[in-house]
Design a protein around this motif. Structure first.
Motif: not given
Length: 282
Positions: A245-266
């Motif tokens: 769950i919290a992992a997706t907050a990090a993914a979103l913050a990275l997306a704000e920085l232009g990292r659209n290649d982030v994966a989440v270990y579900d």
């Protein structure tokens, strides 16, 4: 919003207040209550809280009962694409909708739904910065009861590159330090110190937002992620936490920085620690 405009990752309460009447807008409350005691973690749907108070016009989406897979490798596992499409369609989300997600807790349930939408190939989604607390703080009206949108057809087009299984993370760990992958633990620093997947770095989700739960300025996010190598173009970030769950907050913050290649270990630590033979660093 037209098709030629890029959907923002976040919108503020002023934007949402001005656009509530847009015919393509779908506002979704994704609240879940998570608590801990001596017996472990306890999860409760946020439906009752939604019915007491929500953004006017918002519909409720049950992340636990509707969008989790009870047969997944760990609690909160993402529902299969077919199930996800059914639930989102019933909530009124169609392929041309612009979805704004929020929660009334700490924002990570909203980012979870943001991530699941992206996982299924849907990018017209924004997170309400600061969630319901920011809406209230702005003095805006709220509604009670249940509200719905007309049912729609949602087409799921899963992006398998955005999700990682335990077996895939094991392969990374067994290979040692792999230059192409960076495991990012989004739990608090104390939790990280007590035990984490070998080779991981730590970017706590709580440090991504300010005291009001709003995302920190991009410059601050960039400094935080750059300090652990997460902006290195040669390494792909894979975020994880306790339950995905919290992992997706990090993914979103990275997306704000232009990292659209982030994966989440579900499965995250729930799945990793299910086998005591898997290694931990502390």
């Amino acid at each position: 919003m037209t098709d030629t405009e890029q959907t923002p990752q976040h919108v503020d309460v002023e934007w949402l207040s001005e656009h509530l009447g847009d015919p393509q807008l779908r506002v979704l409350d994704a609240t879940v209550h998570l608590s801990f005691d001596q017996h472990g973690a306890h999860v409760e749907s946020g439906r009752a809280a939604y019915e007491r108070e929500h953004v006017p016009g918002a519909a409720f989406v049950d992340l636990i009962g509707g969008l989790s897979d009870p047969e997944g490798e760990a609690p909160f596992a993402a529902a299969p694409s077919e199930r996800f499409a059914q639930v989102l369609g019933e909530a009124g989300v169609g392929d041309d909708s612009h979805v704004v997600v929020y929660d009334s807790v700490n924002g990570i349930w909203a980012t979870r739904l943001w991530w699941q939408l992206g996982l299924e190939g849907f990018d017209r989604v924004s997170v309400l910065d600061g969630g319901l607390a920011a809406w209230r703080a702005a003095g805006l009206d709220t509604s009670a009861g249940v509200e719905t949108y007309p049912a729609a057809t949602f087409t799921a087009r899963r992006r398998p590159e955005r999700i990682r299984s335990t077996a895939e993370v094991e392969a990374v760990v067994e290979a040692g330090e792999e230059p192409g992958v960076l495991l990012i633990n989004a739990l608090g620093r104390d939790d990280f110190a007590r035990g984490h997947i070998p080779g991981s770095v730590n970017v706590p989700f709580a440090e991504l937002v300010d005291a009001e739960g709003r995302l920190r300025p991009v410059e601050e996010l960039r400094e935080l992620f750059a300090s652990v190598g997460a902006l290195d173009a040669g390494r792909r970030p894979v975020t994880y936490c306790g339950g995905g769950i919290a992992a997706t907050a990090a993914a979103l913050a990275l997306a704000e920085l232009g990292r659209n290649d982030v994966a989440v270990y579900d499965g995250s630590m729930n799945a990793w620690t299910a086998d005591p033979a898997r290694p931990l660093e502390s």
